[in-house]
Design an enzyme around this catalytic site. Structure first.
Site, PDB file in Angstrom:
ATOM      1  CB  SER A   1      -0.992  -0.016   1.171  1.00  0.00           C
ATOM      2  OG  SER A   1      -0.418  -0.549   2.335  1.00  0.00           O
TER       3      SER A   1
ATOM      4  N   GLY B   1       2.605   2.248  15.010  1.00  0.00           N
ATOM      5  CA  GLY B   1       1.744   2.871  14.018  1.00  0.00           C
ATOM      6  C   GLY B   1       0.648   3.733  14.592  1.00  0.00           C
TER       7      GLY B   1
ATOM      8  CG  ASP C   1      -3.163  -3.663   6.275  1.00  0.00           C
ATOM      9  OD1 ASP C   1      -3.831  -4.638   6.676  1.00  0.00           O
ATOM     10  OD2 ASP C   1      -2.318  -3.732   5.370  1.00  0.00           O
TER      11      ASP C   1
END
Length: 277
Positions: A98, A142, A162
């Site tokens: 991604s 993250g 994700d």
């Protein structure tokens, strides 16, 4: 938990579903000349060798991107397939993660910030983007990293969430993160991927998000086979908070084709509003 490496699963049916949705989101942003921000909580290594040790061991891409490769696809899928073609020659050798898909679709003034906690994956990310001034790679948690950057500049764009879901607490951690993030960036688009697994932990996550007070949540789910046994991913889910106009219609049109193309047994698809606007 730093054991997960996406290389074993790159290009599988869930990646196709997830990255098709991501391309549709970024295409919508590109319809306006204004720059955008892209942020990602779990970046991976950006590019994967489908014939390397990891991908070759599982061969999952054979039931995913390989089924679309060099095939006639619906118009809505074409831009996604072009992102895969951009990192390949005539043969299907590589798959873009991604962050690379976002970079390929980004324009000169768009900004990309990618988080990755796994040391080897973070280093690989940095190598891919070492000469791209639009892309900042952060070797950090993250959730904490993205929160620290909200609201971003430019103040329109997408956050992709994700995680690997290696531990069951991840589902609730994600809900807490999204609840904080949407307060800091209420006009941001948040795209959440989750696996459909027999344990069904994703169902509680969806219920908690639906009860959180957050509005405008679109749900797209793709099941490629019937639920069987106690292990194994049988489907892929995407929740999109603040989706662009007509994303629901586009996903509704393309999902029957996608399910038929990727099915490994009896499956189904759904596109519905988890919470309306």
């Amino acid at each position: 938990m730093l054991s997960y490496q996406h290389g074993y699963h790159a290009g599988n049916f869930a990646d196709v579903h997830k990255h098709l949705t991501l391309v549709l989101l970024l295409q919508a942003l590109n319809r306006k000349a204004k720059p955008w921000s892209y942020l990602e909580t779990h970046g991976g290594r950006a590019q994967y060798d489908l014939h390397g040790d990891q991908a070759a061991k599982t061969g999952e891409f054979q039931q995913g991107i390989a089924r679309l490769w060099r095939q006639s696809v619906p118009e809505a899928v074409q831009a996604y397939l072009e992102q895969v073609e951009a990192v390949n020659g005539k043969a299907l050798q590589h798959y873009p993660g991604s962050p690379l898909i976002a970079a390929q679709l980004a324009r000169a003034d768009d900004q990309i910030s990618v988080m990755e906690l796994h040391p080897a994956e973070a280093e690989a990310l940095k190598q891919v983007f070492r000469q791209d001034g639009r892309v900042a790679v952060h070797h950090r948690d993250g959730y904490e990293g993205v929160l620290s950057l909200l609201p971003p500049k430019p103040n329109r764009g997408v956050v992709l969430i994700d995680p690997a879901y290696e531990v069951k607490q991840e589902y609730q951690q994600l809900v807490r993160f999204v609840s904080k993030a949407i307060k800091r960036w209420p006009n941001g688009c948040f795209a959440i991927w989750y696996p459909l697994l027999p344990a069904g932990l994703w169902q509680k996550m969806k219920s908690e998000l639906a009860a959180s007070g957050i509005r405008n949540i679109l749900c797209s789910e793709l099941e490629v086979t019937a639920t069987a046994g106690e292990r194994g991913m049988y489907g892929s889910g995407m929740l999109v908070i603040n989706p662009p106009w007509q994303l629901d219609a586009t996903l509704g049109q393309v999902s029957p084709w996608l399910q038929a193309t990727l099915q490994q047994g009896e499956g189904r698809w759904r596109v519905e509003w988890l919470v309306p606007e």
